[in-house]
Design a protein around this motif. Sequence first.
Motif, PDB file in Angstrom:
ATOM      1  N   ALA A 187     -17.532   1.709 -39.179  1.00 54.66           N
ATOM      2  CA  ALA A 187     -18.550   1.848 -37.648  1.00 54.66           C
ATOM      3  C   ALA A 187     -17.708   1.136 -36.680  1.00 54.66           C
ATOM      4  N   ALA A 188     -16.890   0.053 -36.793  1.00 56.16           N
ATOM      5  CA  ALA A 188     -16.270  -0.697 -35.624  1.00 56.16           C
ATOM      6  C   ALA A 188     -15.145   0.483 -35.300  1.00 56.16           C
ATOM      7  N   THR A 189     -14.468   1.023 -36.334  1.00 60.20           N
ATOM      8  CA  THR A 189     -13.402   1.937 -35.808  1.00 60.20           C
ATOM      9  C   THR A 189     -13.813   2.900 -34.923  1.00 60.20           C
ATOM     10  N   LEU A 190     -15.380   3.462 -35.130  1.00 60.19           N
ATOM     11  CA  LEU A 190     -15.727   4.626 -34.305  1.00 60.19           C
ATOM     12  C   LEU A 190     -16.461   4.023 -33.174  1.00 60.19           C
ATOM     13  N   ALA A 191     -16.880   2.788 -32.979  1.00 53.23           N
ATOM     14  CA  ALA A 191     -17.644   2.261 -32.174  1.00 53.23           C
ATOM     15  C   ALA A 191     -17.079   2.519 -30.487  1.00 53.23           C
ATOM     16  N   PRO A 225     -16.573   1.442 -26.376  1.00 59.19           N
ATOM     17  CA  PRO A 225     -16.468   0.170 -25.747  1.00 59.19           C
ATOM     18  C   PRO A 225     -17.807  -0.527 -25.453  1.00 59.19           C
ATOM     19  N   GLY A 226     -18.097  -1.609 -25.679  1.00 55.25           N
ATOM     20  CA  GLY A 226     -19.331  -2.300 -25.405  1.00 55.25           C
ATOM     21  C   GLY A 226     -20.342  -2.264 -26.488  1.00 55.25           C
ATOM     22  N   GLN A 227     -19.943  -1.653 -27.649  1.00 55.97           N
ATOM     23  CA  GLN A 227     -20.560  -1.692 -28.826  1.00 55.97           C
ATOM     24  C   GLN A 227     -20.056  -2.836 -29.831  1.00 55.97           C
ATOM     25  N   LYS A 228     -21.064  -3.474 -30.339  1.00 59.18           N
ATOM     26  CA  LYS A 228     -20.560  -4.483 -31.377  1.00 59.18           C
ATOM     27  C   LYS A 228     -21.153  -4.185 -32.578  1.00 59.18           C
ATOM     28  N   ILE A 229     -20.341  -4.298 -33.650  1.00 57.69           N
ATOM     29  CA  ILE A 229     -20.631  -3.981 -35.201  1.00 57.69           C
ATOM     30  C   ILE A 229     -20.896  -5.262 -35.996  1.00 57.69           C
ATOM     31  N   TYR A 230     -21.845  -5.428 -36.561  1.00 56.14           N
ATOM     32  CA  TYR A 230     -22.150  -6.719 -37.390  1.00 56.14           C
ATOM     33  C   TYR A 230     -22.404  -6.456 -38.970  1.00 56.14           C
ATOM     34  N   ILE A 231     -22.267  -7.190 -39.737  1.00 56.05           N
ATOM     35  CA  ILE A 231     -22.867  -6.994 -41.198  1.00 56.05           C
ATOM     36  C   ILE A 231     -23.469  -8.608 -41.650  1.00 56.05           C
ATOM     37  N   GLU A 291     -31.507 -13.375 -35.573  1.00 62.71           N
ATOM     38  CA  GLU A 291     -32.077 -14.436 -34.708  1.00 62.71           C
ATOM     39  C   GLU A 291     -30.745 -15.165 -34.090  1.00 62.71           C
ATOM     40  N   SER A 292     -29.654 -14.912 -34.609  1.00 65.31           N
ATOM     41  CA  SER A 292     -28.271 -15.578 -33.591  1.00 65.31           C
ATOM     42  C   SER A 292     -27.341 -14.522 -33.427  1.00 65.31           C
ATOM     43  N   ILE A 293     -27.779 -13.246 -33.272  1.00 64.72           N
ATOM     44  CA  ILE A 293     -26.821 -12.260 -33.330  1.00 64.72           C
ATOM     45  C   ILE A 293     -25.707 -12.069 -32.003  1.00 64.72           C
ATOM     46  N   GLU A 294     -26.397 -12.769 -30.850  1.00 68.29           N
ATOM     47  CA  GLU A 294     -25.559 -13.224 -29.556  1.00 68.29           C
ATOM     48  C   GLU A 294     -24.446 -14.103 -29.656  1.00 68.29           C
ATOM     49  N   GLN A 295     -24.777 -15.138 -30.618  1.00 68.08           N
ATOM     50  CA  GLN A 295     -23.597 -15.938 -30.849  1.00 68.08           C
ATOM     51  C   GLN A 295     -22.705 -15.831 -32.028  1.00 68.08           C
ATOM     52  N   THR A 296     -23.044 -14.635 -32.842  1.00 60.41           N
ATOM     53  CA  THR A 296     -22.365 -14.410 -34.273  1.00 60.41           C
ATOM     54  C   THR A 296     -21.230 -13.374 -33.759  1.00 60.41           C
ATOM     55  N   GLU A 297     -20.211 -13.689 -34.541  1.00 64.40           N
ATOM     56  CA  GLU A 297     -18.812 -12.832 -34.390  1.00 64.40           C
ATOM     57  C   GLU A 297     -18.970 -11.629 -34.887  1.00 64.40           C
ATOM     58  N   ASP A 298     -18.695 -10.502 -34.419  1.00 62.72           N
ATOM     59  CA  ASP A 298     -18.672  -9.239 -34.712  1.00 62.72           C
ATOM     60  C   ASP A 298     -17.560  -8.604 -35.470  1.00 62.72           C
ATOM     61  N   VAL A 299     -17.735  -7.534 -36.164  1.00 60.80           N
ATOM     62  CA  VAL A 299     -16.670  -7.096 -36.923  1.00 60.80           C
ATOM     63  C   VAL A 299     -15.782  -6.248 -36.051  1.00 60.80           C
ATOM     64  N   THR A 300     -14.613  -6.726 -36.271  1.00 58.88           N
ATOM     65  CA  THR A 300     -13.429  -6.049 -35.183  1.00 58.88           C
ATOM     66  C   THR A 300     -12.316  -5.340 -35.964  1.00 58.88           C
ATOM     67  N   VAL A 301     -11.824  -4.415 -35.542  1.00 60.50           N
ATOM     68  CA  VAL A 301     -10.522  -3.874 -36.202  1.00 60.50           C
ATOM     69  C   VAL A 301      -9.532  -3.971 -34.876  1.00 60.50           C
ATOM     70  N   SER A 302      -8.049  -4.310 -35.435  1.00 63.54           N
ATOM     71  CA  SER A 302      -7.040  -4.623 -34.487  1.00 63.54           C
ATOM     72  C   SER A 302      -6.664  -3.149 -33.600  1.00 63.54           C
ATOM     73  N   ASP A 303      -6.184  -3.343 -32.576  1.00 64.60           N
ATOM     74  CA  ASP A 303      -5.687  -1.814 -31.932  1.00 64.60           C
ATOM     75  C   ASP A 303      -4.780  -1.403 -32.694  1.00 64.60           C
ATOM     76  N   SER A 304      -3.848  -1.882 -33.513  1.00 65.49           N
ATOM     77  CA  SER A 304      -2.737  -1.193 -34.167  1.00 65.49           C
ATOM     78  C   SER A 304      -3.229  -0.547 -35.144  1.00 65.49           C
ATOM     79  N   ILE A 305      -4.276  -0.922 -35.947  1.00 62.39           N
ATOM     80  CA  ILE A 305      -5.001  -0.194 -37.019  1.00 62.39           C
ATOM     81  C   ILE A 305      -6.034   0.683 -36.622  1.00 62.39           C
ATOM     82  N   ARG A 306      -6.885   0.206 -35.419  1.00 66.70           N
ATOM     83  CA  ARG A 306      -7.948   1.137 -34.914  1.00 66.70           C
ATOM     84  C   ARG A 306      -7.451   2.697 -34.559  1.00 66.70           C
ATOM     85  N   LYS A 307      -6.723   2.786 -33.863  1.00 73.05           N
ATOM     86  CA  LYS A 307      -6.385   4.315 -33.387  1.00 73.05           C
ATOM     87  C   LYS A 307      -5.930   5.126 -34.533  1.00 73.05           C
ATOM     88  N   PRO A 308      -4.951   4.863 -35.602  1.00 72.84           N
ATOM     89  CA  PRO A 308      -4.771   5.546 -36.448  1.00 72.84           C
ATOM     90  C   PRO A 308      -5.820   6.035 -37.541  1.00 72.84           C
TER      91      PRO A 308
END
Length: 342
Positions: free
Chosen positions: A68-72, A74-80, A312-329
């Motif tokens: 989901a983070a790979t397909l999101a 800009p501006g969208q944040k993915i959480y689990i 209840e804490s989503i604004e302060q929680t770290e989202d799931v990210t994928v590095s640029d080198s991995i994200r594009k391929p």
Amino acid sequence: MQNTQERITAARERLGSRLTILAHHYQHDDVVRHADYLGDSLELSRKIDGLDSEFIVFCGVFFMAESAATLARPGQKIYIPDIEASCVMSEMAPAPLVETVYNRLTESGRKLIPLAYVNTSAAVKAVCGKNGGTVCTSANAPKMLKWALSQGDGVLFLPDKQLAQNTSNTLGIPEEKRHILDIRKNGQQIDLDAAAQADVVIWPGQCVIHSRFTTNAIKAVRKSMPQAKVIVHPECPPEVVELADDAGSTSKIIDFVEAAAEGDTIVIGTETNLVGRLANQYAGKKTILPLATSLCSNMGKITEDKLLCLLESIEQTEDVTVSDSIRKPAQDALERMLAASA
């Protein structure tokens, strides 16, 4: 004092349209009842592009949130709700080893197309993307294997050997044109000659949940309930799939149950949360039974309490990210699948 369900409802109301919750079919009912969308991996992947929410919560295992983070956008944040909700099958194919093995298999110049089951890390999907490959789900595996075979002179199918074998059977690819790799000792034990003769080169991973289903269990059903219909997931061993009446993704299993006649008995070989949900849905109309109890402990790490804590804490929680080198391929691999299975 509000209970957990009420507090989640309040958090959702506070976040409004900024929030969308996605849940996989294998989640517990306590989590599913809060989902905006329920589906399998393919269905949920297709949802990402059409969502405008800032916060997208994925109730499933980590590779799904990574996809989901790979397909999101800009501006969208993915959480689990629990980043420790991993996948044993996914971990059977670590990206560095996949790359090493792929390089060994192609050092002769062979055009081997990597096809990764969606149950893999974003890093593995990136290996596929940068080598002209793609991704598949259990729903579209035959279509994607056929596509991959048309792109080169062979396919590296990973990580699920059961899905690879069952999909090959569906397409009529003979067993002598398949080879299961020996990836021990960092890929040094690969039989390169055998791999070179195979159209489908298979990674030796498997799903521990679906490997629990056996032919003996189906034979017991045939003996005790001869009129029952048996459907299993294609992550089950090939001999189990062969003995069942049908096999398919979670979505196909749901459709199979829906299409069954009133009064029918359907025995299902997949994760127990889905089987129980279907049994409750059709109670009094159809009898839905598990082939065996098989719960995914990693899916079970996502709980209603953890969902509440996140919301209840989503604004302060770290989202799931994928590095640029991995994200594009990885995105290339995923989008090839979405385009081919549209």
